[in-house]
Motif scaffolding. Sequence first.
Motif, PDB file in Angstrom:
ATOM      1  N   LYS A  97       0.793  -1.232   0.000  1.00 37.23           N
ATOM      2  CA  LYS A  97       0.000   0.000   0.000  1.00 37.23           C
ATOM      3  C   LYS A  97       0.822   1.278   0.000  1.00 37.23           C
ATOM      4  N   LYS A  98       2.148   1.182  -0.125  1.00 39.70           N
ATOM      5  CA  LYS A  98       2.971   2.386  -0.137  1.00 39.70           C
ATOM      6  C   LYS A  98       4.247   2.138  -0.943  1.00 39.70           C
ATOM      7  N   VAL A  99       4.643   3.151  -1.724  1.00 39.58           N
ATOM      8  CA  VAL A  99       5.910   3.094  -2.459  1.00 39.58           C
ATOM      9  C   VAL A  99       6.647   4.401  -2.219  1.00 39.58           C
ATOM     10  N   ASP A 100       7.909   4.305  -1.783  1.00 40.19           N
ATOM     11  CA  ASP A 100       8.730   5.493  -1.523  1.00 40.19           C
ATOM     12  C   ASP A 100       9.670   5.752  -2.701  1.00 40.19           C
ATOM     13  N   ILE A 101       9.778   7.031  -3.093  1.00 39.45           N
ATOM     14  CA  ILE A 101      10.747   7.439  -4.114  1.00 39.45           C
ATOM     15  C   ILE A 101      11.606   8.520  -3.493  1.00 39.45           C
ATOM     16  N   HIS A 158      28.047  10.525  -6.028  1.00 44.48           N
ATOM     17  CA  HIS A 158      26.961  10.054  -6.880  1.00 44.48           C
ATOM     18  C   HIS A 158      25.618  10.580  -6.376  1.00 44.48           C
ATOM     19  N   LEU A 159      24.700  10.730  -7.308  1.00 43.71           N
ATOM     20  CA  LEU A 159      23.309  11.047  -6.972  1.00 43.71           C
ATOM     21  C   LEU A 159      22.523   9.746  -6.938  1.00 43.71           C
ATOM     22  N   GLY A 160      21.661   9.602  -5.970  1.00 44.69           N
ATOM     23  CA  GLY A 160      20.919   8.351  -5.815  1.00 44.69           C
ATOM     24  C   GLY A 160      19.440   8.504  -6.081  1.00 44.69           C
ATOM     25  N   ILE A 161      18.883   7.554  -6.840  1.00 44.62           N
ATOM     26  CA  ILE A 161      17.433   7.429  -7.013  1.00 44.62           C
ATOM     27  C   ILE A 161      17.044   6.107  -6.378  1.00 44.62           C
ATOM     28  N   ILE A 162      16.231   6.152  -5.333  1.00 44.92           N
ATOM     29  CA  ILE A 162      15.896   4.945  -4.570  1.00 44.92           C
ATOM     30  C   ILE A 162      14.388   4.736  -4.604  1.00 44.92           C
ATOM     31  N   VAL A 163      13.959   3.559  -5.035  1.00 43.61           N
ATOM     32  CA  VAL A 163      12.545   3.192  -5.075  1.00 43.61           C
ATOM     33  C   VAL A 163      12.351   1.996  -4.150  1.00 43.61           C
ATOM     34  N   THR A 164      11.460   2.156  -3.162  1.00 41.11           N
ATOM     35  CA  THR A 164      11.246   1.099  -2.170  1.00 41.11           C
ATOM     36  C   THR A 164       9.761   0.763  -2.083  1.00 41.11           C
ATOM     37  N   ASP A 165       9.458  -0.545  -2.167  1.00 42.01           N
ATOM     38  CA  ASP A 165       8.073  -0.974  -1.942  1.00 42.01           C
ATOM     39  C   ASP A 165       8.034  -1.869  -0.708  1.00 42.01           C
ATOM     40  N   TYR A 166       6.854  -2.099  -0.183  1.00 37.97           N
ATOM     41  CA  TYR A 166       6.683  -2.864   1.061  1.00 37.97           C
ATOM     42  C   TYR A 166       5.787  -4.074   0.815  1.00 37.97           C
ATOM     43  N   GLY A 167       5.960  -4.657  -0.366  1.00 34.43           N
ATOM     44  CA  GLY A 167       5.161  -5.806  -0.763  1.00 34.43           C
ATOM     45  C   GLY A 167       5.724  -7.117  -0.268  1.00 34.43           C
ATOM     46  N   ARG A 175      17.884  -4.992  -3.632  1.00 33.94           N
ATOM     47  CA  ARG A 175      17.880  -5.714  -2.356  1.00 33.94           C
ATOM     48  C   ARG A 175      16.444  -6.113  -2.031  1.00 33.94           C
ATOM     49  N   SER A 176      16.267  -7.382  -1.712  1.00 37.23           N
ATOM     50  CA  SER A 176      14.917  -7.853  -1.408  1.00 37.23           C
ATOM     51  C   SER A 176      14.971  -9.115  -0.573  1.00 37.23           C
ATOM     52  N   LYS A 177      13.973  -9.268   0.286  1.00 37.92           N
ATOM     53  CA  LYS A 177      13.786 -10.480   1.075  1.00 37.92           C
ATOM     54  C   LYS A 177      12.302 -10.766   1.168  1.00 37.92           C
ATOM     55  N   LEU A 178      11.987 -12.023   1.267  1.00 37.82           N
ATOM     56  CA  LEU A 178      10.576 -12.397   1.360  1.00 37.82           C
ATOM     57  C   LEU A 178       9.935 -11.765   2.593  1.00 37.82           C
ATOM     58  N   GLY A 179       8.810 -11.102   2.369  1.00 33.40           N
ATOM     59  CA  GLY A 179       8.077 -10.479   3.458  1.00 33.40           C
ATOM     60  C   GLY A 179       8.588  -9.112   3.869  1.00 33.40           C
ATOM     61  N   GLU A 180       9.653  -8.624   3.210  1.00 32.84           N
ATOM     62  CA  GLU A 180      10.233  -7.338   3.611  1.00 32.84           C
ATOM     63  C   GLU A 180      10.267  -6.320   2.476  1.00 32.84           C
ATOM     64  N   GLY A 181       9.655  -6.621   1.341  1.00 33.35           N
ATOM     65  CA  GLY A 181       9.632  -5.664   0.244  1.00 33.35           C
ATOM     66  C   GLY A 181      10.907  -5.668  -0.581  1.00 33.35           C
ATOM     67  N   THR A 182      11.000  -4.691  -1.496  1.00 33.15           N
ATOM     68  CA  THR A 182      12.130  -4.609  -2.431  1.00 33.15           C
ATOM     69  C   THR A 182      12.632  -3.175  -2.493  1.00 33.15           C
TER      70      THR A 182
END
Length: 423
Positions: A333-337, A349-358, A408-415
């Motif tokens: 229900k949420k995605v961070d940019i 470096h400049l960073g673009i970070i996309v994180t989901d909580y799926g 980076r991703s783990k089951l139950g912790e999003g990507t």
Amino acid sequence: MKTQPALSGKSPRIPRGVWSPPMLVGGAAVVLAVALVALGRLEVMEGVLIIAAMSIITTIAARSGMKSDDGTLAKDADPDLDPSVTRFADTLTEPCLVINERAVLAYCNPAAQMQFPRAREGDPLAFTLRNPELVEAIDKAFETGENQRAELHLTVPNETWYRASVVPYRPVPDAAPLFLVITLYDLTEQKRIDKMRGDFIANASHELRTPLTSLMGFIETLQGPAARDEMARARFLGIMKSQSERMSGLIDDLLSLSRIELRQHVKPTESVNLDLLVREVAESLEARASEAGVVLNLELPKQSLSAVGDRQELFEVVENLLDNAIKYGGSGKKVDIALVPDMGRSGDHLGIIVTDYGPGIAEEHVPRLTERFYRVDADSSRKKKGTGLGLAIVKHIVARHHGQMSIRSKLGEGTRVEILLPR
């Protein structure tokens, strides 16, 4: 009995079974001393002393006569290779091996030593290479005196392919000995690219054939049994539209990937305002996010951030990452940019970070996510209209911008996907 001709200005070597002049003179003196002792002309002790002295003188003379011009004792072996040949072999970047008529390794250049650490001069070639095609090429080269070629496929320690060029060489024209110069050209990268292209074509044709087959089936149904069925027609047309959109999306991604690969070697020079770009992408996907029940959370710095790049390609990067986060991580229900000004080891470096909580992704799948058409769950991906090319496109664009990408991703912790771009 004739001796071997001298090579490179060296003194002739004395083969086995041939008596040198010092040895003949010494032998005659010993025989004469024995005869004089037997006749009583010399005392026994005097004869022994004469024989011992002549043996020492003969040995010294024989050894001095068998020395080459560099002062070393001549060996009963094949004549050496011309130094100019070995010097030339040392300049080659490809592995180069020289064998004699007994298929024994006479010389290997530094590139060959690096590629085949166990190769030792004086050992049979079979200790280093045992490829049947190479053996056949060597036999033909010795028999015919003509150049030969062979392709080698080695599986130990790593899978590699080589094209072997086998060329006969004589240090002295029209005279023994005969050597073979074996040069190996690495085909591994070419073979891997060919395989990747073949897999790509097979996957692309399969992905296009599936929706195309569905469209043809529905068209035949609408022309036949469902020609007058209004409800069936409405349902089938909806499915046909969905399949058409899927096929159109796949073609667009294929064309995009092809276009990026053509410009892979050209470094972008345009200045891109990343703040405005991220906001624009978020606005374009706002409707899709709302439909999926996902909130897009933008974390932008106070100061404006700009990077050197291609705006359209960077737009595609952020769009693909956000689209994936909404499709596959929407259950959170949420995605961070986030835009981060100082990232990397030195903060340049400049960073673009996309994180989901799926639901996240199992660790064994993460390294392969950027492969073309790779899907963790193929059925789920197709239902969500995924083409399997999104992250492959992102990877190629980031590489063209001399940036870095990590997942980076783990089951139950999003990507979490991080893109680092040079300032």
